[in-house]
Write a protein that holds these residues in place. Structure first.
Motif, PDB file in Angstrom:
ATOM      1  N   SER A   1      54.906 -51.348 -45.964  1.00  0.00           N
ATOM      2  CA  SER A   1      56.274 -51.534 -45.477  1.00  0.00           C
ATOM      3  C   SER A   1      57.113 -52.391 -46.424  1.00  0.00           C
ATOM      4  O   SER A   1      58.334 -52.212 -46.503  1.00  0.00           O
ATOM      5  N   SER A   2      56.493 -53.341 -47.114  1.00  0.00           N
ATOM      6  CA  SER A   2      57.248 -54.172 -48.050  1.00  0.00           C
ATOM      7  C   SER A   2      57.829 -53.337 -49.183  1.00  0.00           C
ATOM      8  O   SER A   2      58.929 -53.611 -49.667  1.00  0.00           O
ATOM      9  N   VAL A   3      57.093 -52.314 -49.587  1.00  0.00           N
ATOM     10  CA  VAL A   3      57.547 -51.436 -50.654  1.00  0.00           C
ATOM     11  C   VAL A   3      58.539 -50.393 -50.137  1.00  0.00           C
ATOM     12  O   VAL A   3      59.488 -50.031 -50.832  1.00  0.00           O
ATOM     13  N   SER A   4      58.344 -49.924 -48.914  1.00  0.00           N
ATOM     14  CA  SER A   4      59.187 -48.856 -48.384  1.00  0.00           C
ATOM     15  C   SER A   4      60.367 -49.409 -47.596  1.00  0.00           C
ATOM     16  O   SER A   4      61.495 -49.493 -48.098  1.00  0.00           O
ATOM     17  N   VAL A   5      60.124 -49.835 -46.366  1.00  0.00           N
ATOM     18  CA  VAL A   5      61.203 -50.296 -45.491  1.00  0.00           C
ATOM     19  C   VAL A   5      61.927 -51.497 -46.076  1.00  0.00           C
ATOM     20  O   VAL A   5      63.156 -51.586 -46.027  1.00  0.00           O
ATOM     21  N   GLY A   6      61.183 -52.432 -46.645  1.00  0.00           N
ATOM     22  CA  GLY A   6      61.784 -53.653 -47.161  1.00  0.00           C
ATOM     23  C   GLY A   6      62.755 -53.437 -48.303  1.00  0.00           C
ATOM     24  O   GLY A   6      63.607 -54.294 -48.563  1.00  0.00           O
ATOM     25  N   THR A   7      62.655 -52.310 -49.009  1.00  0.00           N
ATOM     26  CA  THR A   7      63.571 -52.039 -50.127  1.00  0.00           C
ATOM     27  C   THR A   7      64.593 -50.953 -49.788  1.00  0.00           C
ATOM     28  O   THR A   7      65.719 -51.000 -50.278  1.00  0.00           O
ATOM     29  N   VAL A   8      64.206 -50.000 -48.953  1.00  0.00           N
ATOM     30  CA  VAL A   8      65.122 -48.884 -48.657  1.00  0.00           C
ATOM     31  C   VAL A   8      66.218 -49.307 -47.688  1.00  0.00           C
ATOM     32  O   VAL A   8      67.374 -48.895 -47.827  1.00  0.00           O
ATOM     33  N   LEU A   9      65.885 -50.134 -46.686  1.00  0.00           N
ATOM     34  CA  LEU A   9      66.900 -50.537 -45.713  1.00  0.00           C
ATOM     35  C   LEU A   9      68.068 -51.283 -46.353  1.00  0.00           C
ATOM     36  O   LEU A   9      69.233 -50.992 -46.032  1.00  0.00           O
TER      37      LEU A   9
ATOM     38  N   GLU B   1      69.239 -50.803 -49.248  1.00  0.00           N
ATOM     39  CA  GLU B   1      70.019 -49.758 -49.906  1.00  0.00           C
ATOM     40  C   GLU B   1      70.931 -49.064 -48.899  1.00  0.00           C
ATOM     41  O   GLU B   1      72.108 -48.817 -49.175  1.00  0.00           O
ATOM     42  N   LEU B   2      70.397 -48.736 -47.727  1.00  0.00           N
ATOM     43  CA  LEU B   2      71.187 -48.055 -46.699  1.00  0.00           C
ATOM     44  C   LEU B   2      72.303 -48.946 -46.159  1.00  0.00           C
ATOM     45  O   LEU B   2      73.359 -48.451 -45.737  1.00  0.00           O
ATOM     46  N   LEU B   3      72.072 -50.267 -46.163  1.00  0.00           N
ATOM     47  CA  LEU B   3      73.077 -51.209 -45.662  1.00  0.00           C
ATOM     48  C   LEU B   3      74.110 -51.581 -46.712  1.00  0.00           C
ATOM     49  O   LEU B   3      75.048 -52.330 -46.425  1.00  0.00           O
ATOM     50  N   GLY B   4      73.935 -51.066 -47.923  1.00  0.00           N
ATOM     51  CA  GLY B   4      74.945 -51.269 -48.957  1.00  0.00           C
ATOM     52  C   GLY B   4      74.819 -52.554 -49.749  1.00  0.00           C
ATOM     53  O   GLY B   4      75.829 -53.093 -50.229  1.00  0.00           O
ATOM     54  N   LEU B   5      73.616 -53.075 -49.912  1.00  0.00           N
ATOM     55  CA  LEU B   5      73.432 -54.274 -50.736  1.00  0.00           C
ATOM     56  C   LEU B   5      73.828 -53.968 -52.175  1.00  0.00           C
ATOM     57  O   LEU B   5      73.545 -52.890 -52.697  1.00  0.00           O
ATOM     58  N   SER B   6      74.475 -54.919 -52.823  1.00  0.00           N
ATOM     59  CA  SER B   6      74.908 -54.730 -54.208  1.00  0.00           C
ATOM     60  C   SER B   6      74.837 -56.070 -54.946  1.00  0.00           C
ATOM     61  O   SER B   6      74.768 -57.138 -54.319  1.00  0.00           O
ATOM     62  N   PRO B   7      74.862 -56.049 -56.285  1.00  0.00           N
ATOM     63  CA  PRO B   7      74.834 -57.303 -57.053  1.00  0.00           C
ATOM     64  C   PRO B   7      75.988 -58.238 -56.700  1.00  0.00           C
ATOM     65  O   PRO B   7      75.866 -59.457 -56.849  1.00  0.00           O
ATOM     66  N   ALA B   8      77.099 -57.675 -56.217  1.00  0.00           N
ATOM     67  CA  ALA B   8      78.256 -58.506 -55.882  1.00  0.00           C
ATOM     68  C   ALA B   8      77.950 -59.500 -54.770  1.00  0.00           C
ATOM     69  O   ALA B   8      78.558 -60.573 -54.699  1.00  0.00           O
TER      70      ALA B   8
ATOM     71  N   TRP C   1      72.056 -61.228 -45.693  1.00  0.00           N
ATOM     72  CA  TRP C   1      71.583 -60.601 -44.453  1.00  0.00           C
ATOM     73  C   TRP C   1      71.058 -59.185 -44.659  1.00  0.00           C
ATOM     74  O   TRP C   1      70.147 -58.750 -43.945  1.00  0.00           O
ATOM     75  N   ARG C   2      71.580 -58.446 -45.621  1.00  0.00           N
ATOM     76  CA  ARG C   2      71.091 -57.084 -45.856  1.00  0.00           C
ATOM     77  C   ARG C   2      69.655 -57.093 -46.370  1.00  0.00           C
ATOM     78  O   ARG C   2      68.827 -56.270 -45.957  1.00  0.00           O
ATOM     79  N   LEU C   3      69.367 -58.025 -47.271  1.00  0.00           N
ATOM     80  CA  LEU C   3      68.014 -58.154 -47.807  1.00  0.00           C
ATOM     81  C   LEU C   3      67.076 -58.741 -46.756  1.00  0.00           C
ATOM     82  O   LEU C   3      65.912 -58.333 -46.644  1.00  0.00           O
ATOM     83  N   ALA C   4      67.593 -59.674 -45.963  1.00  0.00           N
ATOM     84  CA  ALA C   4      66.781 -60.266 -44.894  1.00  0.00           C
ATOM     85  C   ALA C   4      66.443 -59.231 -43.830  1.00  0.00           C
ATOM     86  O   ALA C   4      65.342 -59.237 -43.268  1.00  0.00           O
ATOM     87  N   ALA C   5      67.378 -58.313 -43.558  1.00  0.00           N
ATOM     88  CA  ALA C   5      67.137 -57.281 -42.546  1.00  0.00           C
ATOM     89  C   ALA C   5      65.975 -56.381 -42.948  1.00  0.00           C
ATOM     90  O   ALA C   5      65.158 -55.983 -42.108  1.00  0.00           O
ATOM     91  N   GLY C   6      65.884 -56.063 -44.242  1.00  0.00           N
ATOM     92  CA  GLY C   6      64.780 -55.234 -44.709  1.00  0.00           C
ATOM     93  C   GLY C   6      63.438 -55.900 -44.487  1.00  0.00           C
ATOM     94  O   GLY C   6      62.478 -55.281 -44.014  1.00  0.00           O
ATOM     95  N   ALA C   7      63.348 -57.201 -44.793  1.00  0.00           N
ATOM     96  CA  ALA C   7      62.096 -57.935 -44.598  1.00  0.00           C
ATOM     97  C   ALA C   7      61.759 -58.061 -43.121  1.00  0.00           C
ATOM     98  O   ALA C   7      60.591 -57.937 -42.718  1.00  0.00           O
ATOM     99  N   LEU C   8      62.766 -58.301 -42.277  1.00  0.00           N
ATOM    100  CA  LEU C   8      62.519 -58.473 -40.844  1.00  0.00           C
ATOM    101  C   LEU C   8      62.058 -57.169 -40.200  1.00  0.00           C
ATOM    102  O   LEU C   8      61.104 -57.157 -39.410  1.00  0.00           O
ATOM    103  N   VAL C   9      62.712 -56.064 -40.533  1.00  0.00           N
ATOM    104  CA  VAL C   9      62.308 -54.773 -39.968  1.00  0.00           C
ATOM    105  C   VAL C   9      60.911 -54.392 -40.438  1.00  0.00           C
ATOM    106  O   VAL C   9      60.123 -53.807 -39.689  1.00  0.00           O
TER     107      VAL C   9
END
Length: 301
Positions: A268-276, A278-285, A148-156
């Motif tokens: 936006s794919s390069v900026s918002v799609g990757t930064v959001l 990070e802010l939501l705490g996505l990690s390899p785990a 969901w964290r990665l999906a949120a970046g793409a959706l926003v």
């Protein structure tokens, strides 16, 4: 390119995106849209006249008809597509023909039709519903494909692209019609494709480099997809640019919406799609595969 510098660049791009998004929302809320006759209702007519007839001459001859809103487009020399407010009842049609016959006695009406304000309102509502349904379908697809964290970046990023396209039309006062709405829906698909490419690469790198920081993973994903993004976006922009320059007034709104959407979609794919993420705490785990022994142990409990 150093990771730290590229990360700062992405954050700067995100800041620009947020400012542009806020300005677009402000423009939409304060200025609104210059809705075309597709949405407000009005009369349409296609006429054939002398090849040396100018658009301004036709507009002047018909300025007194309807509510004064006249749009004349030359589809080819001597053929004009005329749109105006109101309806072409018997009295208005007679006045319409007489005005153009005074300008050119050889004038012929090739086609005519009208859209009532009620039908125009229904078209506007159905167009908005189509946009909403498309967004909900995309939301469902992203929620199934990505964490969901990665999906949120793409959706926003998608919402950002649509709002910026709408903001350009609100700010410039360009006519917003069904053709432009179709372009907005096309932008949704194009931007989604770009976001998915980068998000997919991020997911692959999270699995391949579980000990790497997310900022490093995001930077690597962008670098690895950069050439593909530039080729697809560049070739599409060339095509849309040619359509904008050579397509004439009937396709101008569509071309402008597509051009703005492609640029903002890539941005936006390069900026918002990757930064959001990070802010939501996505990690390899979040993408670590649980060993089968641990799954069996949990079921045993």
């Amino acid at each position: 390119m150093k990771t730290l510098n590229f990360t700062r660049f992405r954050h700067l791009m995100t800041l620009i995106s947020v400012v542009a998004l806020l300005l677009s929302v402000l423009a939409i809320s304060t200025r609104g849209f210059n809705l075309g006759l597709d949405f407000t209702g009005g009369a349409f007519a296609e006429v054939a006249m002398a090849t040396d007839t100018r658009i301004d001459e036709v507009e002047t001859a018909l300025a007194h008809l309807g509510d004064g809103s006249i749009s004349v487009v030359a589809t080819e020399p001597g053929r004009f597509l005329i749109r105006m407010g109101g309806t072409l009842d018997a009295h208005t049609l007679a006045d319409f023909n007489q005005s153009l016959l005074q300008l050119d006695p050889t004038m012929q009406v090739l086609d005519r039709d009208s859209v009532s304000p009620q039908v125009g309102q229904e078209l506007f509502e159905q167009g908005g519903l189509a946009l909403l349904i498309a967004m909900l379908c995309i939301l469902g697809y992203l929620s199934l494909r990505f964490e969901w964290r990665l999906a949120a970046g793409a959706l926003v990023a998608l919402v950002h692209d649509v709002v910026l396209v709408l903001g350009v039309f609100a700010l410039t006062g360009m006519e917003f019609n069904l053709t432009v709405l179709a372009a907005v829906l096309a932008v949704l698909g194009y931007s989604l494709n770009d976001s998915i490419i980068i998000a997919d690469r991020i997911r692959e790198l999270l699995l391949a480099r579980p000990k790497s920081r997310l900022t490093e993973v995001n930077d690597a994903a962008i670098v690895q997809t950069f050439s593909r993004t530039m080729v697809t976006s560049g070739t599409t922009l060339i095509t849309v640019g040619a359509l904008w320059l050579l397509g004439g007034a009937p396709l101008e709104g569509f071309a402008v919406a597509m051009f703005v959407g492609i640029v903002t979609g890539t941005f936006s794919s390069v900026s918002v799609g990757t930064v959001l993420p990070e802010l939501l705490g996505l990690s390899p785990a979040h993408y670590r595969k649980t060993p089968e022994s641990e799954l069996l142990a949990e079921k045993a409990k």
